[in-house]
Design an enzyme around this catalytic site. Structure first.
Site, PDB file in Angstrom:
ATOM      1  N   CYS A  77       0.847  -1.204   0.000  1.00  0.00           N
ATOM      2  CA  CYS A  77       0.000   0.000   0.000  1.00  0.00           C
ATOM      3  C   CYS A  77       0.880   1.252   0.000  1.00  0.00           C
ATOM      4  O   CYS A  77       1.732   1.437   0.894  1.00  0.00           O
ATOM      5  CB  CYS A  77      -0.910  -0.017   1.220  1.00  0.00           C
ATOM      6  SG  CYS A  77      -1.812   1.509   1.504  1.00  0.00           S
ATOM      7  N   CYS A  80       0.469   3.385   3.152  1.00  0.00           N
ATOM      8  CA  CYS A  80       1.133   2.749   4.299  1.00  0.00           C
ATOM      9  C   CYS A  80       2.629   3.014   4.263  1.00  0.00           C
ATOM     10  O   CYS A  80       3.260   3.259   5.299  1.00  0.00           O
ATOM     11  CB  CYS A  80       0.864   1.251   4.296  1.00  0.00           C
ATOM     12  SG  CYS A  80      -0.873   0.801   4.368  1.00  0.00           S
TER      13      CYS A  80
END
Length: 812
Positions: A77, A80
């Site tokens: 991600c 993230c």
């Protein structure tokens, strides 16, 4: 309306379940598509974050005595990945809160963690949830919705979660609510702490609660927050500024805590340094008297604001002679790392001349190595300077000064390594013409390949992999190493490896460099990097390195010379003993082999004299063999008992060269001479006989009592030596070997003296007389005279004959 509302709710629930299933399916396929990324993760143990898995998730989140903040993320991600530095910084920022709050993370992209994320109903990334202490197994945690990507905001959200905790309260968490005047008046009746700190602030401030949690791991101090509305205490202490901190004592006295800035970081640092305040579970800092008695060496007083050369040289000694010795063979990446490390040292180390000469010599030797591996033994010989490079040496042993600890196992080498590389980065920055990552890359490779603490090496590698590529200027390399050093200090603060007398802090402290610290607009602590860079450039400058407690260079060189002399003597004695043992195994040596040995001056003493010209070593070397003979009487006795064998003495090098030169001249003597052929045949017959005495260095005077027949070798006679000679048949062989043995040094002196005298007497006569008798010389003269007469006669004959046949031509 109620029915429609119920239908809408049921449809929403079904739609949500379908979405979760679709997300899970999509998530599953993404995990299959990106297995390497799933295995990598975004966090490591170096980040002070608990990594959750199927094995530990139950113990960390269920029925735990501490509250836990968990980030659910996917390593693929993008959001993230961009959030991970903030989460790491949060973990470092509230590291002291750990008894009450833990920071954890779980990678939902890993196959083994998919079920964990599904159990906690994770539908997006990143997701942060707060788990109260003593949470049950069916608790899904409290999500932080719309959280800001700011450490300060996240820290305050955690404090809000703790205050709303309810019962049971986390046992390690102190009270966070404001105190009152009544409680303060009765505080010392029920508490025995040495210091009570009161932080006066307004109701919206989080500074008091943050400082309370920062001091959670420390004893002998208690922190309470007092609101500005508590008029009794405000008036009693005369508080006029908010926030401000006051120290309150049992007798009612109080004093204001002086700090550079009225902020959380400065309060926490100042309170942790109060007298008697210690970290929980750690012994109190020892006094100077105890320090002197607890270390193996006497305590060396030092200036904490300066760097000592003794620490740098001690770090080099441990690195090159102790740490590298673990690898018997250095090859591959380790070889590359070693070359880079030594090259940086030779280039930037601001050492004394003798140390710099050794580092440069070592660097040149490594550069000349064409193979991809070396033995540590060969490397250490260069470190110890066995080749005796002039004025080059590295002191042996460690002598810590600025890096000494209150106990022998504290500080020392790790402190020395950090100091060494800080000095190298500053020196490289001052040159202004080097690669910004040169020193840092050398440090990274050395620690990865050789540093003894493998756990520490992994942590450093993680930091380098994370951000080393951003270093693109020389000043940034200095700041990068400084910031990573502070990160390490934050990580290991409070560990068993921390010296209580030298606690791990964010350096430089406000006392050492007040201008290095600043407050940001939001009230957070910040570093003034320009001032930090100036401070580092001054602190680690070569001009400010102190030379106290160093051993004198002349003494270092003298010790090195004596050490090599002892090693050489031991080596020569050992070689001589081994040679005697070999001769004992093969006692019968042919004269031809002995002559070949005499032609080659391979004696260990002679070789040593040729390589080491002059000095006391030459005079001492000639006695080594005599000592070795005295140390091995049994071996010599066995040699004397062997029939037909007598110990051969080696001819000194000068006489050996003369003998070799004359034997080369013998090879061009007229081999058709009957006399020469006669003597050669006779010599070979005597050599084949078991009653032929081997070549000896004894003089004629010593041999006069024996019945001998000379073979007419003028060279040996001229030098006082006896060649191959037959021995009287009535003479017992065993009695011959009982003759007196002269020392080699005395014999060598006699032979050289006689040889020089003979050389002065007439060198060319000596050369021409090799292998000839008086009859031989007379015959040669007669033959040359007859040949000359014949040539003259032939010349006269042919000239007269040519005149008779000359044709006379008449002119018209």
């Amino acid at each position: 309306m109620a029915r429609r509302s119920g239908r809408a709710t049921s449809r929403f629930i079904k739609l949500q379940e379908m979405n979760l299933r679709m997300i899970a399916a999509l998530f599953f396929f993404v995990c299959l598509a990106f297995p390497p990324a799933a295995e990598a993760g975004l966090y490591t143990a170096s980040d002070q974050i608990v990594l959750l898995s199927q094995q530990n998730v139950g113990s960390v989140l269920v029925n735990s005595s501490a509250a836990t903040v968990v980030e659910f993320y996917a390593s693929w991600c993008g959001h993230c990945i961009s959030f991970s530095p903030i989460y790491k910084k949060l973990a470092r920022d509230i590291k002291e809160w750990k008894p009450a709050v833990n920071i954890a993370a779980v990678d939902c992209a890993a196959d083994e963690n998919i079920q964990i994320c599904m159990n906690y109903k994770i539908s997006g990334y990143p997701t942060i949830k707060f788990f109260h202490a003593y949470s049950t197994a069916d608790s899904a945690g409290v999500p932080y919705r719309g959280f800001s990507r700011d450490v300060r905001n996240l820290r305050q959200r955690i404090i809000d979660s703790l205050e709303s905790h309810g019962e049971p309260w986390p046992p390690a968490c102190p009270p966070l609510e404001p105190t009152s005047e009544t409680e303060i008046n009765n505080f010392f009746e029920t508490n025995t702490v040495q210091h009570l700190a009161l932080i006066f602030e307004d109701a919206k401030s989080y500074i008091g609660r943050e400082v309370i949690l920062d001091l959670l791991q420390f004893e002998n101090v208690t922190v309470r927050r007092v609101l500005n509305t508590e008029s009794g205490l405000v008036a009693k202490l005369g508080v006029t500024e908010f926030p401000s901190c006051y120290l309150y004592y049992p007798d009612g006295n109080f004093t204001r805590l002086r700090v550079n800035f009225e902020a959380r970081a400065f309060y926490s640092y100042a309170l942790q340094r109060l007298p008697g305040v210690i970290r929980s579970g750690k012994p109190p800092p020892v006094t100077m008297e105890l320090v002197k008695n607890s270390t193996q060496e006497p305590w060396r007083p030092f200036d904490r604001s300066r760097v000592y050369m003794a620490d740098l040289e001690s770090a080099l000694h441990h690195s090159l002679r102790v740490e590298l010795a673990v690898q018997s063979v250095i090859k591959g990446d380790s070889m590359i790392a070693l070359k880079s490390y030594i090259s940086v040292l030779a280039k930037y180390f601001p050492g004394r001349p003798v140390v710099m000469n050794l580092l440069k010599s070592l660097n040149s030797w490594l550069k000349n190595q064409t193979v991809d591996q070396i033995s540590y033994k060969a490397f250490k010989e260069n470190v110890d300077n066995t080749a005796q490079v002039p004025d080059a040496a590295l002191p042996e042993g460690v002598r810590w000064v600025g890096c000494q600890g209150s106990q022998p196992h504290f500080r020392g080498y790790p402190c020395g390594v950090w100091t060494l590389f800080h000095v190298l980065t500053v020196q490289a920055s001052n040159t202004g013409d080097s690669d910004p990552q040169e020193v840092l890359t050398a440090m990274r490779n050395y620690i990865h390949s050789f540093f003894g603490c493998r756990y520490c090496a992994d942590h450093f590698e993680n930091m380098a992999r994370e951000s080393l590529e951003v270093v693109n200027t020389l000043p940034s390399s200095v700041l990068w190493l400084w910031s990573r050093h502070n990160r390490v200090n934050n990580r290991i603060a409070g560990d068993l490896s921390e010296d209580p007398y030298f606690p791990k802090i964010q350096w430089p402290s406000p006392e050492v460099c007040p201008s290095c610290h600043m407050l940001k607009d939001n009230g957070e602590h910040g570093w003034n990097e320009n001032q930090v860079l100036t401070f580092l450039g001054s602190y680690f400058s070569s001009s400010r390195i102190l030379l106290d407690y160093l051993e004198d260079e002349n003494k270092i060189l003298k010790k090195q010379t004596e050490k090599h002399s002892h090693k050489l003597e031991d080596s020569l004695a050992q070689k001589h003993i081994e040679r005697i043992a070999r001769e004992a195994l093969d006692p019968i040596t042919t004269p031809v082999e002995e002559e070949e040995e005499e032609e080659e001056p391979q004696d260990e003493t002679e070789a040593y004299e040729e390589d080491n010209e002059g000095g006391e070593d030459k005079l001492a070397a000639s006695d080594i063999k005599d000592k070795a003979f005295e140390q091995t009487p049994r071996t010599n006795a066995k040699l004397e008992e062997v029939p037909g064998h007598q110990q051969a003495h080696k001819i000194p090098s000068i006489i050996g060269m003369r003998l070799k030169q004359r034997r080369q001249q013998e090879d061009i003597v007229d081999l058709d001479s009957f006399v020469n052929q006669h003597f050669k045949a006779k010599a070979l017959q005597l050599a084949a006989s078991s009653r032929v005495k081997q070549r000896t260095l004894q003089t004629k005077v010593e041999q006069e009592h024996r019945q001998e027949l000379s073979l007419g070798m003028e060279l040996d006679a001229g030098l006082g030596m006896i060649g191959l000679q037959p021995i009287d048949t009535d003479l017992d062989l065993n009695s011959i070997y009982q003759g007196k043995r002269l020392k080699k040094r005395e014999l060598a002196g006699q032979y050289i003296g006689k040889g020089v005298e003979l050389f002065q007497r007439g060198h060319w006569i000596s050369v021409l007389s090799i292998g000839f008798s008086n009859v031989d010389i007379s015959l040669c003269v007669i033959l040359y005279a007859v040949s000359f007469t014949c040539l003259v006669a032939m010349y006269i004959f042919f000239r007269n004959r040519f005149r008779r046949r000359r044709v006379k031509i008449a002119l018209p």
